[in-house]
Scaffold this active site. Structure first.
Site, PDB file in Angstrom:
ATOM      1  N   ASN A   1     -10.929   2.902   3.149  1.00 32.12           N
ATOM      2  CA  ASN A   1     -10.535   2.669   1.748  1.00 32.12           C
ATOM      3  C   ASN A   1     -11.523   1.803   0.979  1.00 32.12           C
ATOM      4  OD1 ASN A   1      -8.693   0.524  -0.080  1.00 32.12           O
ATOM      5  ND2 ASN A   1      -8.481   2.694  -0.518  1.00 32.12           N
TER       6      ASN A   1
ATOM      7  N   TRP B   1     -20.275  11.443 -20.241  1.00 34.87           N
ATOM      8  CA  TRP B   1     -20.627  11.733 -18.852  1.00 34.87           C
ATOM      9  C   TRP B   1     -21.961  12.457 -18.780  1.00 34.87           C
ATOM     10  CZ3 TRP B   1     -17.711   9.042 -15.787  1.00 34.87           C
ATOM     11  CH2 TRP B   1     -16.371   8.813 -16.094  1.00 34.87           C
TER      12      TRP B   1
ATOM     13  N   TRP C   1     -15.466  11.796 -13.090  1.00 36.18           N
ATOM     14  CA  TRP C   1     -14.600  11.490 -11.944  1.00 36.18           C
ATOM     15  C   TRP C   1     -13.973  12.747 -11.373  1.00 36.18           C
ATOM     16  CZ3 TRP C   1      -9.436  12.750 -12.418  1.00 36.18           C
ATOM     17  CH2 TRP C   1      -8.939  12.954 -13.713  1.00 36.18           C
TER      18      TRP C   1
ATOM     19  N   GLU D   1       0.831  -1.203   0.000  1.00 43.55           N
ATOM     20  CA  GLU D   1       0.000   0.000   0.000  1.00 43.55           C
ATOM     21  C   GLU D   1       0.870   1.260   0.000  1.00 43.55           C
ATOM     22  OE1 GLU D   1      -3.264   0.157  -0.459  1.00 43.55           O
ATOM     23  OE2 GLU D   1      -3.222  -2.005  -0.636  1.00 43.55           O
TER      24      GLU D   1
END
Length: 477
Positions: free
Chosen positions: A341, A306, A359, A275
DNA sequence: TTTTGAGTTGTTCGA
DNA sequence: GTCGAACAACTCAAA
Protein backbone atom coordinates in the site's frame (compact mmCIF):
# COMPACT_ATOMS: atom_id res chain seq x y z
CA UNK A 1 -45.83 -29.42 7.75
CA UNK A 2 -47.02 -29.37 4.19
CA UNK A 3 -44.46 -29.49 1.46
CA UNK A 4 -44.10 -26.27 -0.50
CA UNK A 5 -44.89 -26.32 -4.18
CA UNK A 6 -41.35 -25.12 -5.01
CA UNK A 7 -39.10 -26.61 -2.33
CA UNK A 8 -35.76 -25.89 -4.04
CA UNK A 9 -33.66 -22.74 -3.72
CA UNK A 10 -31.18 -21.03 -6.01
CA UNK A 11 -28.20 -19.20 -4.57
CA UNK A 12 -26.44 -16.85 -6.96
CA UNK A 13 -22.84 -16.47 -5.78
CA UNK A 14 -20.77 -13.58 -7.06
CA UNK A 15 -18.32 -11.62 -4.87
CA UNK A 16 -18.95 -13.97 -1.94
CA UNK A 17 -17.08 -17.14 -2.92
CA UNK A 18 -17.12 -18.84 0.48
CA UNK A 19 -19.13 -21.19 2.64
CA UNK A 20 -18.55 -19.68 6.09
CA UNK A 21 -20.51 -16.63 7.18
CA UNK A 22 -22.24 -16.41 3.83
CA UNK A 23 -25.75 -15.06 4.47
CA UNK A 24 -27.11 -15.84 1.00
CA UNK A 25 -25.89 -19.42 1.06
CA UNK A 26 -26.96 -19.86 4.67
CA UNK A 27 -30.47 -18.60 3.98
CA UNK A 28 -30.77 -20.81 0.93
CA UNK A 29 -29.70 -23.87 2.88
CA UNK A 30 -32.06 -23.09 5.76
CA UNK A 31 -34.96 -22.67 3.37
CA UNK A 32 -34.15 -25.83 1.48
CA UNK A 33 -33.80 -27.86 4.66
CA UNK A 34 -37.08 -26.57 6.04
CA UNK A 35 -38.85 -27.49 2.83
CA UNK A 36 -37.01 -30.70 2.11
CA UNK A 37 -35.60 -29.14 -1.04
CA UNK A 38 -32.24 -28.88 -2.76
CA UNK A 39 -29.75 -26.09 -3.47
CA UNK A 40 -28.73 -24.85 -6.88
CA UNK A 41 -25.55 -22.78 -6.52
CA UNK A 42 -24.75 -20.66 -9.56
CA UNK A 43 -21.87 -18.44 -10.59
CA UNK A 44 -22.15 -16.22 -13.67
CA UNK A 45 -18.86 -15.06 -15.18
CA UNK A 46 -18.00 -11.42 -14.61
CA UNK A 47 -16.73 -10.51 -18.08
CA UNK A 48 -15.22 -7.19 -17.05
CA UNK A 49 -12.44 -8.48 -14.81
CA UNK A 50 -8.81 -7.67 -15.45
CA UNK A 51 -6.37 -10.43 -16.29
CA UNK A 52 -4.86 -10.84 -12.82
CA UNK A 53 -8.34 -10.99 -11.29
CA UNK A 54 -9.32 -13.62 -13.87
CA UNK A 55 -6.39 -15.74 -12.72
CA UNK A 56 -7.53 -15.36 -9.12
CA UNK A 57 -11.15 -16.07 -9.99
CA UNK A 58 -10.25 -19.35 -11.69
CA UNK A 59 -8.56 -20.69 -8.59
CA UNK A 60 -11.15 -19.29 -6.22
CA UNK A 61 -13.97 -20.95 -8.16
CA UNK A 62 -12.04 -24.17 -8.38
CA UNK A 63 -11.59 -24.28 -4.60
CA UNK A 64 -15.19 -23.29 -4.00
CA UNK A 65 -16.42 -26.11 -6.24
CA UNK A 66 -14.27 -28.55 -4.26
CA UNK A 67 -15.55 -27.20 -0.95
CA UNK A 68 -19.15 -27.48 -2.11
CA UNK A 69 -18.62 -30.99 -3.42
CA UNK A 70 -17.25 -32.04 -0.04
CA UNK A 71 -20.64 -31.08 1.40
CA UNK A 72 -22.62 -32.79 -1.33
CA UNK A 73 -23.23 -29.52 -3.11
CA UNK A 74 -22.41 -28.48 -6.63
CA UNK A 75 -21.58 -25.28 -8.43
CA UNK A 76 -23.09 -24.50 -11.83
CA UNK A 77 -21.06 -22.11 -13.97
CA UNK A 78 -22.76 -19.95 -16.55
CA UNK A 79 -21.88 -17.11 -18.85
CA UNK A 80 -24.21 -14.46 -20.21
CA UNK A 81 -26.96 -12.12 -19.12
CA UNK A 82 -28.02 -12.76 -15.52
CA UNK A 83 -31.50 -11.46 -16.26
CA UNK A 84 -31.91 -14.38 -18.64
CA UNK A 85 -29.86 -17.04 -16.88
CA UNK A 86 -31.09 -16.68 -13.31
CA UNK A 87 -34.83 -16.78 -14.09
CA UNK A 88 -34.34 -19.63 -16.55
CA UNK A 89 -32.37 -21.72 -14.06
CA UNK A 90 -34.69 -20.93 -11.20
CA UNK A 91 -37.67 -21.87 -13.28
CA UNK A 92 -36.11 -25.06 -14.62
CA UNK A 93 -35.02 -26.08 -11.14
CA UNK A 94 -38.41 -25.41 -9.63
CA UNK A 95 -36.90 -22.95 -7.20
CA UNK A 96 -39.19 -20.90 -5.02
CA UNK A 97 -36.61 -18.26 -4.22
CA UNK A 98 -33.26 -16.83 -5.29
CA UNK A 99 -30.71 -15.64 -2.73
CA UNK A 100 -27.69 -13.45 -3.45
CA UNK A 101 -25.33 -11.03 -1.75
CA UNK A 102 -26.25 -7.40 -2.10
CA UNK A 103 -23.77 -5.72 -4.41
CA UNK A 104 -22.96 -2.05 -4.96
CA UNK A 105 -21.14 -2.04 -8.27
CA UNK A 106 -23.12 -0.32 -11.04
CA UNK A 107 -23.06 -3.46 -13.18
CA UNK A 108 -24.50 -5.77 -10.55
CA UNK A 109 -26.99 -3.17 -9.35
CA UNK A 110 -28.38 -2.98 -12.87
CA UNK A 111 -28.29 -6.75 -13.19
CA UNK A 112 -30.17 -7.12 -9.92
CA UNK A 113 -32.92 -4.80 -11.05
CA UNK A 114 -33.29 -6.76 -14.26
CA UNK A 115 -33.24 -10.11 -12.48
CA UNK A 116 -35.79 -8.90 -9.98
CA UNK A 117 -38.09 -7.72 -12.78
CA UNK A 118 -37.71 -11.03 -14.60
CA UNK A 119 -38.38 -13.15 -11.52
CA UNK A 120 -41.52 -11.32 -10.46
CA UNK A 121 -43.82 -12.69 -13.17
CA UNK A 122 -42.54 -16.18 -12.34
CA UNK A 123 -43.57 -15.60 -8.74
CA UNK A 124 -40.04 -16.34 -7.56
CA UNK A 125 -38.75 -14.20 -4.70
CA UNK A 126 -35.36 -12.50 -4.96
CA UNK A 127 -33.63 -12.00 -1.60
CA UNK A 128 -30.43 -10.04 -1.23
CA UNK A 129 -28.24 -10.16 1.87
CA UNK A 130 -25.69 -7.85 3.41
CA UNK A 131 -22.47 -9.69 2.80
CA UNK A 132 -19.80 -7.88 0.79
CA UNK A 133 -19.90 -4.77 2.97
CA UNK A 134 -20.14 -4.22 6.72
CA UNK A 135 -23.09 -1.84 6.43
CA UNK A 136 -25.81 -1.12 3.95
CA UNK A 137 -24.73 2.21 2.41
CA UNK A 138 -28.02 3.93 3.12
CA UNK A 139 -27.60 3.12 6.79
CA UNK A 140 -24.50 5.27 7.33
CA UNK A 141 -25.79 8.82 6.88
CA UNK A 142 -25.12 12.23 8.39
CA UNK A 143 -27.42 13.79 10.95
CA UNK A 144 -29.00 15.64 8.04
CA UNK A 145 -29.76 12.29 6.45
CA UNK A 146 -27.34 12.55 3.51
CA UNK A 147 -24.36 10.40 2.54
CA UNK A 148 -20.90 11.12 3.91
CA UNK A 149 -18.24 12.64 1.71
CA UNK A 150 -15.47 12.76 4.31
CA UNK A 151 -13.79 9.68 5.71
CA UNK A 152 -13.31 10.53 9.38
CA UNK A 153 -16.92 11.32 10.26
CA UNK A 154 -17.96 8.36 8.12
CA UNK A 155 -15.72 6.05 10.11
CA UNK A 156 -17.01 7.46 13.39
CA UNK A 157 -20.56 6.82 12.28
CA UNK A 158 -19.60 3.24 11.42
CA UNK A 159 -18.05 2.64 14.84
CA UNK A 160 -21.14 4.11 16.47
CA UNK A 161 -23.44 1.95 14.36
CA UNK A 162 -21.37 -1.09 15.34
CA UNK A 163 -20.45 -4.03 13.16
CA UNK A 164 -22.78 -6.99 13.48
CA UNK A 165 -21.61 -9.67 15.88
CA UNK A 166 -23.42 -12.36 13.95
CA UNK A 167 -21.44 -15.22 12.47
CA UNK A 168 -23.00 -17.90 10.30
CA UNK A 169 -21.23 -21.24 10.26
CA UNK A 170 -20.49 -22.99 7.02
CA UNK A 171 -23.44 -25.30 6.33
CA UNK A 172 -22.54 -28.92 7.00
CA UNK A 173 -24.71 -30.25 4.23
CA UNK A 174 -25.53 -28.37 1.10
CA UNK A 175 -27.73 -30.82 -0.75
CA UNK A 176 -27.10 -30.04 -4.38
CA UNK A 177 -29.74 -30.25 -7.02
CA UNK A 178 -28.58 -32.78 -9.59
CA UNK A 179 -29.17 -32.71 -13.27
CA UNK A 180 -28.37 -29.06 -13.84
CA UNK A 181 -25.40 -28.61 -16.11
CA UNK A 182 -23.21 -25.61 -16.55
CA UNK A 183 -20.00 -24.76 -18.32
CA UNK A 184 -16.55 -26.13 -17.54
CA UNK A 185 -14.25 -23.75 -15.69
CA UNK A 186 -11.37 -24.59 -18.00
CA UNK A 187 -13.44 -23.55 -20.99
CA UNK A 188 -13.48 -20.01 -19.66
CA UNK A 189 -9.72 -19.75 -20.23
CA UNK A 190 -9.21 -17.52 -17.24
CA UNK A 191 -5.60 -18.68 -16.85
CA UNK A 192 -2.87 -17.22 -19.05
CA UNK A 193 -1.17 -19.34 -21.67
CA UNK A 194 1.27 -18.24 -24.33
CA UNK A 195 2.87 -16.85 -22.31
CA UNK A 196 2.06 -18.10 -18.85
CA UNK A 197 2.85 -14.99 -16.84
CA UNK A 198 1.25 -16.27 -13.65
CA UNK A 199 4.30 -17.93 -12.08
CA UNK A 200 4.82 -15.05 -9.68
CA UNK A 201 1.16 -15.12 -8.72
CA UNK A 202 1.24 -18.83 -8.00
CA UNK A 203 4.32 -18.32 -5.84
CA UNK A 204 2.67 -15.52 -3.88
CA UNK A 205 -0.90 -16.58 -3.24
CA UNK A 206 -3.29 -19.31 -2.24
CA UNK A 207 -6.72 -18.26 -3.51
CA UNK A 208 -9.76 -19.76 -1.85
CA UNK A 209 -11.45 -19.81 1.51
CA UNK A 210 -8.74 -21.88 3.21
CA UNK A 211 -6.06 -19.55 1.89
CA UNK A 212 -8.00 -16.56 3.18
CA UNK A 213 -8.30 -18.13 6.61
CA UNK A 214 -4.57 -18.89 6.67
CA UNK A 215 -3.70 -15.30 5.71
CA UNK A 216 -5.95 -13.90 8.44
CA UNK A 217 -4.60 -16.30 11.05
CA UNK A 218 -1.00 -15.41 10.22
CA UNK A 219 -1.75 -11.71 10.45
CA UNK A 220 -3.71 -11.86 13.69
CA UNK A 221 -1.13 -14.08 15.35
CA UNK A 222 1.32 -11.19 15.49
CA UNK A 223 1.69 -8.55 12.79
CA UNK A 224 -1.63 -6.85 13.56
CA UNK A 225 -0.27 -5.53 16.86
CA UNK A 226 2.43 -3.53 15.06
CA UNK A 227 0.31 -2.75 12.05
CA UNK A 228 0.21 1.00 12.69
CA UNK A 229 3.96 1.24 12.04
CA UNK A 230 4.91 -1.89 10.13
CA UNK A 231 2.25 -1.46 7.46
CA UNK A 232 4.39 1.32 5.98
CA UNK A 233 7.46 -0.83 5.44
CA UNK A 234 7.25 -2.67 2.12
CA UNK A 235 10.31 -4.78 2.90
CA UNK A 236 8.58 -6.39 5.89
CA UNK A 237 5.49 -8.64 6.04
CA UNK A 238 3.57 -6.14 8.17
CA UNK A 239 0.33 -6.00 6.18
CA UNK A 240 -2.49 -8.52 6.14
CA UNK A 241 -2.31 -9.34 2.41
CA UNK A 242 -6.01 -10.08 2.66
CA UNK A 243 -7.16 -7.74 -0.08
CA UNK A 244 -7.71 -10.25 -2.91
CA UNK A 245 -9.34 -12.71 -0.53
CA UNK A 246 -11.76 -10.06 0.69
CA UNK A 247 -12.33 -8.82 -2.85
CA UNK A 248 -13.69 -12.20 -3.94
CA UNK A 249 -15.47 -12.74 -0.67
CA UNK A 250 -13.40 -15.74 0.33
CA UNK A 251 -13.75 -14.38 3.84
CA UNK A 252 -16.48 -12.07 5.05
CA UNK A 253 -15.48 -8.52 5.97
CA UNK A 254 -17.39 -8.77 9.21
CA UNK A 255 -15.49 -11.92 10.20
CA UNK A 256 -12.24 -10.06 9.58
CA UNK A 257 -13.52 -7.11 11.61
CA UNK A 258 -14.78 -9.26 14.47
CA UNK A 259 -11.66 -11.35 14.77
CA UNK A 260 -9.31 -8.38 14.55
CA UNK A 261 -11.40 -6.59 17.19
CA UNK A 262 -10.94 -9.58 19.47
CA UNK A 263 -7.16 -9.10 19.33
CA UNK A 264 -7.22 -6.22 21.77
CA UNK A 265 -7.14 -2.45 21.83
CA UNK A 266 -3.65 -1.83 20.51
CA UNK A 267 -2.96 0.99 18.09
CA UNK A 268 -2.21 -1.64 15.46
CA UNK A 269 -5.65 -3.22 15.78
CA UNK A 270 -7.36 0.16 15.73
CA UNK A 271 -5.56 1.23 12.56
CA UNK A 272 -6.34 -2.08 10.88
CA UNK A 273 -10.06 -1.75 11.66
CA UNK A 274 -9.96 1.72 10.16
CA UNK A 275 -8.50 0.28 6.99
CA UNK A 276 -11.51 -2.01 6.73
CA UNK A 277 -13.63 1.11 7.02
CA UNK A 278 -11.69 2.71 4.15
CA UNK A 279 -12.85 -0.18 2.04
CA UNK A 280 -16.33 0.49 3.34
CA UNK A 281 -16.05 4.19 2.52
CA UNK A 282 -14.98 3.35 -1.04
CA UNK A 283 -18.01 1.10 -1.45
CA UNK A 284 -20.17 3.93 -0.17
CA UNK A 285 -18.61 6.40 -2.62
CA UNK A 286 -19.18 4.05 -5.56
CA UNK A 287 -22.76 3.68 -4.44
CA UNK A 288 -23.09 7.48 -4.41
CA UNK A 289 -21.14 7.93 -7.67
CA UNK A 290 -21.72 5.00 -10.03
CA UNK A 291 -19.35 6.60 -12.57
CA UNK A 292 -16.53 6.81 -10.02
CA UNK A 293 -14.14 5.02 -12.37
CA UNK A 294 -14.39 7.68 -15.04
CA UNK A 295 -15.60 10.95 -13.55
CA UNK A 296 -13.73 13.01 -10.94
CA UNK A 297 -15.86 13.76 -7.89
CA UNK A 298 -14.53 17.31 -7.88
CA UNK A 299 -15.80 18.70 -11.16
CA UNK A 300 -13.06 21.31 -11.49
CA UNK A 301 -10.74 18.42 -12.34
CA UNK A 302 -12.49 18.07 -15.66
CA UNK A 303 -10.36 21.08 -16.62
CA UNK A 304 -7.08 19.68 -15.34
CA UNK A 305 -4.33 19.98 -18.00
CA UNK A 306 -3.33 16.31 -18.20
CA UNK A 307 -0.50 15.25 -20.46
CA UNK A 308 -0.64 12.87 -23.39
CA UNK A 309 2.47 10.77 -22.73
CA UNK A 310 2.23 7.18 -23.99
CA UNK A 311 5.97 6.52 -23.70
CA UNK A 312 6.06 7.69 -20.10
CA UNK A 313 2.97 5.64 -19.31
CA UNK A 314 4.61 2.55 -20.76
CA UNK A 315 7.82 3.16 -18.79
CA UNK A 316 5.75 3.46 -15.62
CA UNK A 317 3.82 0.29 -16.38
CA UNK A 318 6.99 -1.70 -17.03
CA UNK A 319 8.87 -0.40 -13.98
CA UNK A 320 11.41 1.48 -16.12
CA UNK A 321 11.06 5.05 -14.88
CA UNK A 322 14.56 5.19 -13.41
CA UNK A 323 13.11 6.01 -9.99
CA UNK A 324 13.88 2.91 -7.91
CA UNK A 325 10.98 2.80 -5.46
CA UNK A 326 8.51 3.43 -8.29
CA UNK A 327 10.05 0.75 -10.47
CA UNK A 328 10.15 -1.72 -7.58
CA UNK A 329 6.46 -1.19 -6.92
CA UNK A 330 5.41 -1.50 -10.53
CA UNK A 331 7.46 -4.67 -10.92
CA UNK A 332 6.03 -6.14 -7.73
CA UNK A 333 2.59 -5.50 -9.19
CA UNK A 334 3.47 -7.11 -12.50
CA UNK A 335 5.15 -10.12 -10.92
CA UNK A 336 2.83 -10.86 -8.00
CA UNK A 337 -0.49 -9.21 -8.86
CA UNK A 338 -0.32 -7.05 -5.77
CA UNK A 339 1.58 -4.02 -4.51
CA UNK A 340 2.32 -2.84 -1.00
CA UNK A 341 0.00 0.00 0.00
CA UNK A 342 2.70 2.54 0.82
CA UNK A 343 4.29 1.94 -2.56
CA UNK A 344 0.94 2.19 -4.33
CA UNK A 345 0.67 5.76 -3.10
CA UNK A 346 4.18 6.57 -4.26
CA UNK A 347 3.69 5.02 -7.71
CA UNK A 348 0.29 6.60 -8.17
CA UNK A 349 1.48 10.02 -7.07
CA UNK A 350 4.41 9.79 -9.49
CA UNK A 351 2.14 8.97 -12.43
CA UNK A 352 -0.45 11.61 -11.70
CA UNK A 353 1.76 14.43 -10.43
CA UNK A 354 5.28 14.11 -11.80
CA UNK A 355 4.17 12.72 -15.15
CA UNK A 356 0.76 14.46 -15.27
CA UNK A 357 -0.81 11.34 -16.77
CA UNK A 358 -4.58 11.03 -16.14
CA UNK A 359 -5.46 9.02 -13.06
CA UNK A 360 -7.85 6.96 -15.17
CA UNK A 361 -4.85 5.49 -17.03
CA UNK A 362 -3.37 4.38 -13.73
CA UNK A 363 -6.70 3.04 -12.61
CA UNK A 364 -6.97 1.01 -15.79
CA UNK A 365 -3.49 -0.48 -15.36
CA UNK A 366 -4.15 -1.44 -11.74
CA UNK A 367 -7.47 -2.87 -12.83
CA UNK A 368 -5.72 -5.22 -15.22
CA UNK A 369 -2.78 -6.18 -13.02
CA UNK A 370 -4.09 -6.30 -9.44
CA UNK A 371 -5.57 -9.65 -8.43
CA UNK A 372 -7.84 -7.82 -6.05
CA UNK A 373 -8.92 -5.11 -8.55
CA UNK A 374 -12.10 -3.74 -7.09
CA UNK A 375 -14.21 -1.06 -8.72
CA UNK A 376 -14.83 0.85 -5.52
CA UNK A 377 -11.45 0.78 -3.81
CA UNK A 378 -9.41 1.18 -6.98
CA UNK A 379 -11.31 4.16 -8.34
CA UNK A 380 -11.75 5.90 -4.98
CA UNK A 381 -8.07 5.50 -4.15
CA UNK A 382 -6.88 6.83 -7.50
CA UNK A 383 -9.15 9.82 -7.13
CA UNK A 384 -7.78 10.38 -3.64
CA UNK A 385 -4.18 10.42 -4.88
CA UNK A 386 -5.03 12.62 -7.85
CA UNK A 387 -6.67 15.13 -5.54
CA UNK A 388 -10.03 14.94 -7.27
CA UNK A 389 -11.73 12.67 -4.72
CA UNK A 390 -14.41 13.61 -2.25
CA UNK A 391 -11.93 13.68 0.59
CA UNK A 392 -8.66 14.14 -1.22
CA UNK A 393 -5.21 15.14 -0.11
CA UNK A 394 -4.31 18.80 -0.74
CA UNK A 395 -2.70 19.27 -4.10
CA UNK A 396 0.64 20.39 -2.71
CA UNK A 397 1.11 17.03 -1.09
CA UNK A 398 3.37 15.55 -3.71
CA UNK A 399 5.27 12.46 -2.66
CA UNK A 400 9.01 12.70 -3.15
CA UNK A 401 9.87 9.12 -4.12
CA UNK A 402 13.45 9.43 -2.89
CA UNK A 403 12.45 10.61 0.57
CA UNK A 404 9.66 8.05 0.72
CA UNK A 405 12.06 5.28 -0.29
CA UNK A 406 14.66 6.32 2.27
CA UNK A 407 12.06 6.69 4.99
CA UNK A 408 10.16 3.43 4.46
CA UNK A 409 12.73 1.22 2.73
CA UNK A 410 15.83 2.61 4.35
CA UNK A 411 17.77 -0.65 4.22
CA UNK A 412 16.70 -1.22 0.63
CA UNK A 413 15.27 -4.69 1.15
CA UNK A 414 12.30 -3.96 -1.08
CA UNK A 415 14.06 -2.15 -3.91
CA UNK A 416 16.84 -4.75 -4.04
CA UNK A 417 14.31 -7.55 -4.40
CA UNK A 418 12.48 -6.04 -7.35
CA UNK A 419 15.22 -3.95 -8.99
CA UNK A 420 18.17 -6.34 -8.77
CA UNK A 421 20.22 -4.49 -11.39
CA UNK A 422 20.99 -1.76 -8.84
CA UNK A 423 21.11 -4.03 -5.78
CA UNK A 424 24.85 -3.53 -5.25
CA UNK A 425 24.53 0.22 -4.80
CA UNK A 426 25.13 1.38 -1.22
CA UNK A 427 22.02 2.28 0.76
CA UNK A 428 22.79 5.98 0.41
CA UNK A 429 22.34 5.92 -3.36
CA UNK A 430 19.91 3.04 -3.79
CA UNK A 431 16.92 5.35 -4.01
CA UNK A 432 18.72 8.01 -6.09
CA UNK A 433 21.32 6.35 -8.30
CA UNK A 434 21.60 9.50 -10.42
CA UNK A 435 23.28 11.22 -7.47
CA UNK A 436 26.07 8.67 -7.20
CA UNK A 437 29.38 9.44 -8.90
CA UNK A 438 30.82 7.26 -11.65
CA UNK A 439 33.09 5.31 -9.35
CA UNK A 440 30.28 4.23 -7.07
CA UNK A 441 28.10 3.26 -10.01
CA UNK A 442 30.91 1.30 -11.64
CA UNK A 443 31.69 -0.56 -8.42
CA UNK A 444 28.03 -1.55 -8.22
CA UNK A 445 27.96 -2.64 -11.84
CA UNK A 446 25.48 0.08 -12.77
CA UNK A 447 25.64 2.07 -15.99
CA UNK A 448 22.84 4.59 -16.02
CA UNK A 449 21.10 4.67 -19.35
CA UNK A 450 22.35 1.13 -20.08
CA UNK A 451 21.74 -1.27 -17.21
CA UNK A 452 19.17 0.96 -15.50
CA UNK A 453 17.39 4.04 -16.89
CA UNK A 454 18.07 7.65 -16.12
CA UNK A 455 15.08 9.10 -14.30
CA UNK A 456 12.30 9.74 -16.77
CA UNK A 457 11.98 13.24 -15.30
CA UNK A 458 14.05 15.12 -12.72
CA UNK A 459 12.04 15.00 -9.53
CA UNK A 460 12.10 18.74 -8.86
CA UNK A 461 10.93 19.42 -12.41
CA UNK A 462 8.07 16.93 -12.04
CA UNK A 463 7.03 18.50 -8.78
CA UNK A 464 7.06 22.00 -10.25
CA UNK A 465 5.10 20.84 -13.29
CA UNK A 466 2.43 19.39 -11.02
CA UNK A 467 2.13 22.57 -8.97
CA UNK A 468 1.90 24.64 -12.16
CA UNK A 469 -0.77 22.35 -13.60
CA UNK A 470 -2.89 22.64 -10.47
CA UNK A 471 -2.47 26.40 -10.60
CA UNK A 472 -3.67 26.46 -14.20
CA UNK A 473 -6.68 24.33 -13.32
CA UNK A 474 -7.64 26.64 -10.47
CA UNK A 475 -7.45 29.63 -12.79
CA UNK A 476 -9.62 27.72 -15.25
CA UNK A 477 -7.16 27.96 -18.12
C1' DT B 1 -29.28 29.60 9.62
C1' DT B 2 -24.91 30.47 11.12
C1' DT B 3 -20.89 29.23 13.23
C1' DT B 4 -17.17 26.37 14.33
C1' DG B 5 -13.80 22.80 14.13
C1' DA B 6 -11.62 19.72 11.38
C1' DG B 7 -9.72 17.26 7.48
C1' DT B 8 -5.12 9.29 6.09
C1' DT B 9 -0.68 8.57 4.57
C1' DG B 10 3.85 15.26 2.65
C1' DT B 11 7.67 18.47 1.35
C1' DT B 12 10.43 22.36 1.59
C1' DC B 13 12.53 26.15 3.60
C1' DG B 14 14.70 28.71 6.93
C1' DA B 15 15.86 29.48 11.65
C1' DG C 1 20.56 17.62 12.44
C1' DT C 2 16.08 19.30 14.13
C1' DC C 3 12.05 21.93 14.36
C1' DG C 4 8.11 24.76 13.12
C1' DA C 5 5.83 27.16 9.67
C1' DA C 6 4.17 27.64 5.13
C1' DC C 7 1.96 25.61 1.48
C1' DA C 8 -4.60 27.60 0.41
C1' DA C 9 -8.39 27.82 0.79
C1' DC C 10 -12.54 25.11 0.94
C1' DT C 11 -16.00 22.01 2.17
C1' DC C 12 -18.01 18.97 5.16
C1' DA C 13 -20.48 17.73 9.36
C1' DA C 14 -22.30 18.89 13.60
C1' DA C 15 -23.87 21.99 17.05
Amino acid sequence: MSKAASPHTLVWLRDDLRLADNPALYAAVQTALAQGGKILAVYILDENLGNAARWWLHHSLSRLADDLAARRGALVLKRGDPAVIIPALAHAAGAGAVHAARSFTPGLRAADRAVDAALKPLNIAFHRHLSVSLFAPERIVTKAGGPYGVYTPFSKACFEAGVSTEHLPAPEHIPGLTGMTGEALDDWHLLPTNPDWAGGLRASWTPGEAGAEAALARFLAGPVQDYDEARNLPGKPGTSRLSPHVRFGEISPRAVFQRASACGQSKGVQVFLKELLWREFSINLLWQHPDLRRVPIRPEFNKFPWAEAPDALRAWQRGQTGVPIVDAGMRELWRTGWMHNRVRMICASFLVKHLLIPWQAGEAWFWDTLCEADEAANAASWQWVAGCGADAAPYFRIFNPVLQGQKFDGDGTYVREFVPEIAKLPDKYLHCPWEADEKILTNAGVRLGRTYPHPIIPLSEGRNNALKAYERMKLGR
